[in-house]
Scaffold this active site. Structure first.
Site, mmCIF file in Angstrom:
data_model
loop_
_atom_site.group_PDB
_atom_site.id
_atom_site.type_symbol
_atom_site.label_atom_id
_atom_site.label_comp_id
_atom_site.label_asym_id
_atom_site.label_seq_id
_atom_site.Cartn_x
_atom_site.Cartn_y
_atom_site.Cartn_z
ATOM 1 N N LYS A 33 0.866 -1.183 0.000
ATOM 2 C CA LYS A 33 0.000 0.000 0.000
ATOM 3 C C LYS A 33 0.895 1.222 0.000
ATOM 4 O O LYS A 33 1.969 1.219 0.604
ATOM 5 C CB LYS A 33 -0.879 0.027 1.264
ATOM 6 C CG LYS A 33 -1.993 1.045 1.200
ATOM 7 C CD LYS A 33 -3.165 0.536 0.391
ATOM 8 C CE LYS A 33 -4.182 1.610 0.106
ATOM 9 N NZ LYS A 33 -5.300 1.090 -0.698
ATOM 10 N N LEU A 86 -24.504 4.253 -1.918
ATOM 11 C CA LEU A 86 -24.996 3.816 -3.235
ATOM 12 C C LEU A 86 -24.078 4.313 -4.337
ATOM 13 O O LEU A 86 -24.511 4.831 -5.358
ATOM 14 C CB LEU A 86 -26.422 4.346 -3.443
ATOM 15 C CG LEU A 86 -27.433 3.885 -2.388
ATOM 16 C CD1 LEU A 86 -28.748 4.626 -2.550
ATOM 17 C CD2 LEU A 86 -27.639 2.379 -2.455
ATOM 18 N N ALA A 114 -17.293 -2.078 1.805
ATOM 19 C CA ALA A 114 -16.373 -1.075 2.354
ATOM 20 C C ALA A 114 -15.117 -1.726 2.927
ATOM 21 O O ALA A 114 -15.178 -2.826 3.484
ATOM 22 C CB ALA A 114 -17.069 -0.251 3.425
ATOM 23 N N ASN A 115 -13.990 -1.036 2.759
ATOM 24 C CA ASN A 115 -12.733 -1.507 3.352
ATOM 25 C C ASN A 115 -12.694 -1.118 4.818
ATOM 26 O O ASN A 115 -13.276 -0.109 5.207
ATOM 27 C CB ASN A 115 -11.552 -0.839 2.640
ATOM 28 C CG ASN A 115 -11.237 -1.507 1.313
ATOM 29 O OD1 ASN A 115 -11.182 -2.735 1.231
ATOM 30 N ND2 ASN A 115 -11.046 -0.714 0.276
#
Ligand code: NAD
Length: 353
Positions: free
Chosen positions: A80, A177, A256-257
């Protein structure tokens, strides 16, 4: 922060601090583990409150990528990168300078687009290095594949939690959304599930209401709804000590992370409430599967086949968790670490002894 102690504890191979004066750049590249392949991880640009916060983010997210790739059976390791800057400081020159650092790693780290980066920024990085993914137009972007993976994860969770394959009539609360959330709504609606949705952007809730007959609620109301499944598809950290006590859903399965505010504390809280939690990096691996397939030459059939593995992987994780009476979060870590250890053993025979 005790630098080497932290890095050793988290198991990182290498952490690179990149800096330059002209253009002014501060970036951290964290390479966690390359046993299974080159470290893959997108680049995030963020005005971190401190350098320590930036480093922590890079370390945590890169370790997550190692687990994500291992659970998805993708021959990649975890990495990362974070660029410490405000989005207003973005320039093509900054990204080109950053790209030269990536090029210098000679393929040990392969990156792509994360928070506050646009496809245009990624194209600037690409001018200096070939070690960038997610720029191909071939696959139509990762979101549809990610959404399919989340839908398959929901199927696996329903099977494990209620020992049922019936999806019709189940109520799902979808938080967010955006690209993934909207695609997910499509799959859920197609299977006769009832949708309860929220987003801070009212144009998006209105569209989903029109398309799928979803019931719209406010962002605050979404947690306490009397639904079967809660699908976090907005930001990270949404499952925490304030929100978990509100939940009535039996399953948490979303894109979602970093959904858990604190991995250990909050995965325990969910288990104690009898909630089946689909570990985020397992259920949302569709994005990684997609970019990996772009990298090796995109084949839609192959990419979608690999996404279907998310269903089997989650069933295996639920089984491990039940048998060993551990959280699904710990079970997924165990599965990933076992796969990495087996790969190490096949490379270094002494480890197998
Ligand atoms: P996106 O930015 O397109 O959508 C996020 C949506 O969440 C937006 O519509 C935004 O308005 C909404 N939102 C923000 N805060 C909210 C709040 N408090 N309450 C309700 N809604 C809120 O992002 P995306 O690509 O759809 O990804 C969604 C999540 O999944 C992100 O956490 C992302 O990191 C993760 N993820 C995405 C992919 C992918 O393929 N796109 C892959 C893996 C993980």
């Amino acid at each position: 922060m005790l630098l080497f102690e932290t890095v050793r504890e988290m198991g990182h191979e290498q952490v690179i601090f990149c800096h330059g004066k002209n253009p002014d750049i501060k970036a951290i590249i964290a390479i966690h583990d390359r046993t299974l392949g080159p470290a893959m991880g997108a680049t995030r640009l963020f005005p971190y409150v401190s350098e320590e916060a930036a480093l922590k983010d890079a370390l945590r997210l890169s370790r997550g990528m190692t687990y994500k790739a291992a659970c998805a059976n993708i021959p990649a390791g975890g990495g990362k990168a974070v660029i410490i800057a405000h989005p207003e400081q973005k320039t093509p020159e900054l990204f080109r300078a950053y790209g030269r650092f990536i090029e210098g790693l000679n393929g040990r780290f392969i990156t792509g687009q994360d928070v506050n980066l646009t496809p245009e920024d990624v194209r600037s990085i690409r001018k200096e290095t070939k070690y960038v993914v997610g720029v191909s137009e071939k696959s139509g972007g990762p979101a549809p594949v990610t959404a399919l993976g989340v839908f398959l994860g929901i199927k696996a969770a329903v099977e494990s939690h209620w020992e049922s394959q019936e999806l019709k009539g189940l109520k799902v609360a979808i938080q967010g959304l955006g690209n993934v959330g909207k695609n997910l709504c499509h799959h859920l609606h197609e299977h006769g599930m009832k949708l309860y949705v929220t987003d801070v952007d009212t144009a998006k809730t209105e569209e989903v209401k029109q398309l799928f007959g979803a019931t719209v609620v406010s962002p605050k109301e979404i947690y306490a709804l009397d639904v079967d499944i809660f699908a976090p598809c907005a930001l990270g950290g949404m499952l925490n000590s304030e929100t978990i006590p509100l939940l009535k859903a039996g399953i948490i399965a979303g894109a979602a992370n970093n959904q858990l505010g604190d991995e250990q504390i909050h995965s325990q809280m969910l288990t104690q409430k009898g909630i089946t939690y689909c570990p985020d990096y397992v259920i949302n691996a569709g994005g990684l599967i997609n970019v990996y397939n772009e990298m090796i030459g995109y084949n839609e059939e192959k990419a979608f086949q690999q996404v279907h593995n998310i269903y089997d992987t989650l069933l295996a994780i639920f089984d491990i968790a039940k048998q060993q009476k551990i959280t699904t979060n710990d079970a997924s870590k165990q599965l990933a670490e076992d796969r990495i250890m087996n790969a190490k053993k096949s490379k270094i025979p002494e480890l197998a002894a």
